[in-house]
Design a protein around this motif. Sequence first.
Motif, PDB file in Angstrom:
ATOM      1  N   PHE A 170       7.468  15.051 -51.414  1.00 16.77           N
ATOM      2  CA  PHE A 170       8.481  15.711 -51.319  1.00 16.77           C
ATOM      3  C   PHE A 170       8.433  16.183 -49.985  1.00 16.77           C
ATOM      4  O   PHE A 170       7.569  16.926 -49.317  1.00 16.77           O
ATOM      5  N   GLU A 171       9.386  15.740 -49.103  1.00 22.09           N
ATOM      6  CA  GLU A 171       9.517  16.018 -47.753  1.00 22.09           C
ATOM      7  C   GLU A 171      10.545  17.306 -47.309  1.00 22.09           C
ATOM      8  O   GLU A 171      11.547  17.059 -47.722  1.00 22.09           O
ATOM      9  N   GLY A 172      10.046  18.205 -46.505  1.00 25.35           N
ATOM     10  CA  GLY A 172      10.937  19.179 -46.182  1.00 25.35           C
ATOM     11  C   GLY A 172      10.458  20.563 -45.691  1.00 25.35           C
ATOM     12  O   GLY A 172      10.915  21.201 -44.944  1.00 25.35           O
ATOM     13  N   HIS A 173       9.144  20.867 -46.196  1.00 28.19           N
ATOM     14  CA  HIS A 173       8.516  22.047 -45.810  1.00 28.19           C
ATOM     15  C   HIS A 173       7.912  21.902 -44.385  1.00 28.19           C
ATOM     16  O   HIS A 173       7.679  20.777 -44.252  1.00 28.19           O
TER      17      HIS A 173
ATOM     18  N   ASP B 158       5.963  28.254 -44.720  1.00 29.07           N
ATOM     19  CA  ASP B 158       7.156  28.453 -43.723  1.00 29.07           C
ATOM     20  C   ASP B 158       8.269  29.332 -44.126  1.00 29.07           C
ATOM     21  O   ASP B 158       9.458  29.384 -43.765  1.00 29.07           O
ATOM     22  N   PHE B 159       7.856  30.207 -44.894  1.00 29.67           N
ATOM     23  CA  PHE B 159       8.589  31.344 -45.526  1.00 29.67           C
ATOM     24  C   PHE B 159       9.948  31.026 -46.577  1.00 29.67           C
ATOM     25  O   PHE B 159      10.935  31.423 -46.519  1.00 29.67           O
ATOM     26  N   SER B 160       9.561  29.799 -47.284  1.00 27.46           N
ATOM     27  CA  SER B 160      10.635  29.241 -48.267  1.00 27.46           C
ATOM     28  C   SER B 160       9.946  28.872 -49.600  1.00 27.46           C
ATOM     29  O   SER B 160       8.773  28.743 -49.626  1.00 27.46           O
ATOM     30  N   ALA B 161      10.816  28.993 -50.417  1.00 26.41           N
ATOM     31  CA  ALA B 161      10.721  28.371 -51.809  1.00 26.41           C
ATOM     32  C   ALA B 161      11.761  27.392 -52.051  1.00 26.41           C
ATOM     33  O   ALA B 161      12.750  27.549 -51.599  1.00 26.41           O
TER      34      ALA B 161
ATOM     35  N   SER C 216      16.945  25.657 -51.076  1.00 23.60           N
ATOM     36  CA  SER C 216      15.995  26.338 -50.282  1.00 23.60           C
ATOM     37  C   SER C 216      16.033  27.786 -50.189  1.00 23.60           C
ATOM     38  O   SER C 216      17.161  28.307 -49.693  1.00 23.60           O
ATOM     39  N   LEU C 217      15.109  28.341 -50.694  1.00 21.05           N
ATOM     40  CA  LEU C 217      15.288  30.053 -50.822  1.00 21.05           C
ATOM     41  C   LEU C 217      14.363  30.783 -49.706  1.00 21.05           C
ATOM     42  O   LEU C 217      13.346  30.662 -49.882  1.00 21.05           O
TER      43      LEU C 217
ATOM     44  N   LEU D 269      14.112  31.246 -61.007  1.00 15.82           N
ATOM     45  CA  LEU D 269      12.671  30.799 -60.231  1.00 15.82           C
ATOM     46  C   LEU D 269      12.132  32.424 -60.084  1.00 15.82           C
ATOM     47  O   LEU D 269      12.754  33.214 -59.349  1.00 15.82           O
ATOM     48  N   THR D 270      10.988  32.286 -60.155  1.00 14.43           N
ATOM     49  CA  THR D 270      10.143  33.663 -59.740  1.00 14.43           C
ATOM     50  C   THR D 270       9.189  33.391 -58.556  1.00 14.43           C
ATOM     51  O   THR D 270       8.372  32.417 -58.923  1.00 14.43           O
ATOM     52  N   THR D 271       9.151  34.046 -57.696  1.00 15.34           N
ATOM     53  CA  THR D 271       8.123  33.846 -56.623  1.00 15.34           C
ATOM     54  C   THR D 271       7.515  35.170 -56.218  1.00 15.34           C
ATOM     55  O   THR D 271       7.852  36.259 -56.521  1.00 15.34           O
ATOM     56  N   GLY D 272       6.137  34.836 -55.704  1.00 13.44           N
ATOM     57  CA  GLY D 272       5.345  35.984 -55.279  1.00 13.44           C
ATOM     58  C   GLY D 272       5.257  35.632 -53.754  1.00 13.44           C
ATOM     59  O   GLY D 272       4.902  34.607 -53.343  1.00 13.44           O
ATOM     60  N   SER D 273       5.275  36.807 -52.977  1.00 14.67           N
ATOM     61  CA  SER D 273       4.980  36.562 -51.400  1.00 14.67           C
ATOM     62  C   SER D 273       3.724  37.365 -50.886  1.00 14.67           C
ATOM     63  O   SER D 273       3.518  38.399 -51.398  1.00 14.67           O
TER      64      SER D 273
END
Length: 323
Positions: free
Chosen positions: A58-61, A83-86, A99-100, A118-122
């Motif tokens: 998967f290319e993009g980050h 990179d500060f994204s999900a 891209s979130l 989607l649940t994220t932890g940062s």
Amino acid sequence: MASANLRQVVLTCSGHTRPVVDLCFARSQSGKCLLISACKDGKPMLRDGVTGDWIGTFEGHKGAVWSVHMDPSATLAATGSADFSAKIWDLSTGNEKLSLPHKHIVRAVELSPDGSQLTTGSADKIIRRFDLSAGDDKEAFTFDGHHGAVKYVRLLGDGKRLLSVGDDRSIRVWDFISGECIHTQQLPGIPQSLEISANGEQFVITMDRKVTFWSTVNYQMMREFELPCKMYAASLHSAGEFFVCGGDDFKMYKMNYETGEEIESFKGHFGPVHCCAFSSDGELYASGSEDGTVRLWQTIVGKTYGLWKYVDANGSDAAKAES
């Protein structure tokens, strides 16, 4: 039948160029076992979960990828990055769907069972829940309460509760609807991994040299076992009779769940083990390491399965496996 005289033959999956830090298995609607890996090289990879064969990258980050997750039907994948994204990916095409953006490093991602949220932890200490039908930047809800980076988030089986652990040495349980924290438990060390058991009745946390098991009903510790070195990952087999774990000494340990006694251990990695997980059928488990490889291990050594072929009736090592 497996033979005690047979040695473990590990399948080594190369391709990553930096440490592998997270893994996730899922089975597609066609029945294919898939494995996705997160790596600090910023390029998560999808593989055949039985053979280890590469399917795609998967290319993009633009930064290290810290976390990966697939929905149960292996339709979507989620990745969290430095990179500060999900990002959300279509597993059938490999294309990026969403891209979130976040305000800091995304350390944890978890798709809902139906793939709608989607649940994220940062690293900014905040948990976020996104409605994926709302587009790129529609943030649905935030869970605020951790005092350090959120390292893992996991939905509990009823879908109404969310479990999180962080660098603040805490376990937190959230009401997934209201966002209120309904339970907090301080830990003696920083949690290094979090897994919900296959039956949903307990969760597994590693910290320091210990692997600990906790109830998802009352959130109390059920078992605690000490290993020879610092542990970064553990996974409980679906049968509940044993678990595997790995850490600083490069080994994978298979341990008795009731007694904590070592059943067997294998060394194959050339660096600390950062993550591990069982396949959905429990026939194998995967590990990811500082050495940049994913390795596949057979749960029952000597059983004919996938690339593991045992044909010698005398019980000598007759495995033929390459990856």
